[in-house]
Design an enzyme around this catalytic site. Structure first.
Site, short mmCIF file in Angstrom:
data_model
loop_
_atom_site.label_atom_id
_atom_site.label_comp_id
_atom_site.label_asym_id
_atom_site.label_seq_id
_atom_site.Cartn_x
_atom_site.Cartn_y
_atom_site.Cartn_z
N LYS A 188 -2.42 1.15 -6.27
CA LYS A 188 -1.61 1.86 -7.27
C LYS A 188 -2.11 1.53 -8.69
O LYS A 188 -3.14 0.89 -8.85
CB LYS A 188 -0.13 1.52 -7.08
C1 LIG Z 1 2.71 3.22 -1.84
C2 LIG Z 1 3.89 4.07 -1.71
C3 LIG Z 1 5.13 3.59 -1.25
C4 LIG Z 1 5.31 2.22 -0.69
O1 LIG Z 1 4.86 1.24 -1.52
P1 LIG Z 1 4.80 -0.29 -1.02
O2 LIG Z 1 4.82 -1.06 -2.29
O3 LIG Z 1 3.50 -0.41 -0.28
O4 LIG Z 1 5.97 -0.54 -0.14
C5 LIG Z 1 6.22 4.44 -1.28
N1 LIG Z 1 6.11 5.70 -1.69
C6 LIG Z 1 4.93 6.21 -2.10
C7 LIG Z 1 4.89 7.63 -2.58
C8 LIG Z 1 3.79 5.42 -2.10
O5 LIG Z 1 2.62 5.95 -2.48
#
Ligand SMILES: *Cc1c(COP(=O)(O)O)cnc(C)c1O
Length: 393
Positions: A188
């Protein structure tokens, strides 16, 4: 291999983490509140609650908004499974709203139509989870207007959109929804290894989120002294007293992660600026190829977590699979976001079928995510573009 996403860790980030490791507090010290305050200040929200990951944040957001058996949560089929699974953790049902073929976000007109039908037949959602796909905000003003009319709560899944903007405000300022969720997974925009956050302007919701994160436990305010009952007061007032007031979880973020988050946050703006620059460069250099570049709604300023192209399959001889494999063979770490959630085996078992959300399904057939990360060089990007030109020629 040029990866589709990669973290950007500096010497300062490493120093921030080692400083915590040398300190007395690996968790539940001051690094957590510091990260929360810094993020709330950055976004312009009242509160921020740091948790173990975005999935945990989505879960406690649903609990804090009283989602339970008999209720339904609606989200986009074009998302990671976590946006829907949070409802299932609470024993609630899930349904989906098809996407806008221009933005790949939840379609406001599809939402309005589905609400109208649900309003007349019963079965309105308790929570709607708009997902800011690829870093571009959903049309929150319009979704807010529908929430006011139909009475649902809004949990923004902004896992992709840390640093993005909507109508001149940061995503996370919570001007339209009840709470906004961020993810700090390494792919991210900024990372804490694993990590997530729920931001809100509602003090009651903030309080509930923070105790649901830690077993449902509060430390009650000490009752005033009553000299007539000294012994009872001594027991009630002990500094060791904590009270579990409902069933929560242990979803805390460590101080190690929080310190990394604060350090990363200091570079969020340059990260997003570089992502925007790379996205604009892709737009320009891919313009003549048989594909659609990501369209941007004028109300938004994306954080560009992902750069997704849609192949014009009627103009090329190859299938998406063939283009994907050829790019991988050329050392380009392409990916595909997302397999429509309703077509996952788990959701099929709940009764969903292919054909139910045709825009999300048709988008999925043509989509390829190209590499995009803040440390990507122009040369690396040129390699991606040259490979794509050659394969599509
Ligand atoms: C990455 C992601 C999540 C989950 O994130 P984590 O921190 O890995 O639990 C939820 N929603 C979206 C749209 C994502 O891209």
């Amino acid at each position: 291999m040029i990866p589709y996403g990669r973290q950007d860790i500096s010497a300062e980030d490493i120093d921030a983490v080692t400083e915590v490791l040398r300190s007395d507090w690996l968790t539940q010290g001051q690094a957590g509140p510091r990260f929360e305050q810094a993020m709330a200040a950055y976004c312009g929200s009242r509160s921020a609650i740091a948790v173990a990951n975005a999935t945990a944040a989505l879960h406690i957001a649903c609990l804090a908004l009283d989602l339970g058996p008999g209720d339904t949560l609606w989200t986009s089929p074009n998302t990671f499974v976590a946006s829907a699974n949070c409802a299932r953790y609470c024993g609630a049902g899930v349904d989906f709203v098809d996407i806008d073929p221009r933005t790949y976000n939840m379609s406001v007109s599809a939402l309005a139509e589905k609400l109208e039908v649900a309003g007349s037949r019963g079965g309105l959602p308790k929570i709607v989870v708009p997902v800011h796909f690829a870093g571009q905000s959903c049309e929150m003003r319009e979704i807010r207007a529908l929430a006011d009319r139909y009475g649902f709560r809004i949990v923004e899944d902004a896992s992709h959109a840390v640093g993005g903007e909507y109508l001149g405000h940061k995503v996370g300022s919570c001007g339209y929804g009840d709470t906004t969720i961020f993810s700090f997974h390494p792919v991210k925009i900024i990372t804490t290894g694993e990590g997530g956050m729920a931001l809100t302007n509602d003090p009651k919701l903030a309080e509930r989120l923070s105790y649901l994160r830690t077993h449902g436990i509060i430390r009650p305010a000490q009752p005033p002294e009553d000299p007539s009952e000294p012994r009872v007061n001594e027991e009630r007032n002990g500094p060791w007293i904590y009270e579990q007031i409902e069933l929560g979880l242990n979803y805390r973020m460590t101080d190690i992660q929080s310190a990394l988050g604060t350090s990363q946050l200091a570079r969020l703006d340059p990260f997003v600026a570089r992502r925007r620059e790379l996205a604009a460069r892709y737009d320009r250099l891919l313009a003549k190829l048989p594909l659609t570049c990501p369209w941007q709604h004028p109300d938004t300023n994306s954080a560009w977590h992902l750069y997704v192209i849609r192949l014009h399959r009627n103009e090329i001889k190859l299938s998406r699979r063939q283009v994907f494999d050829a790019l991988r063979a050329a050392g380009i770490g392409v990916n595909v976001h997302y397999i429509p959630v309703h077509t996952q085996p788990y959701y099929r078992k709940l009764g969903f079928e292919t054909g139910m959300f045709p825009e999300a399904e048709s988008y999925y057939e043509d989509a390829i995510t190209l590499p995009l990360f803040s440390r990507m060089t122009n040369d690396e990007q040129d390699t991606v573009i040259a490979a794509l030109e050659k394969i599509l020629a």
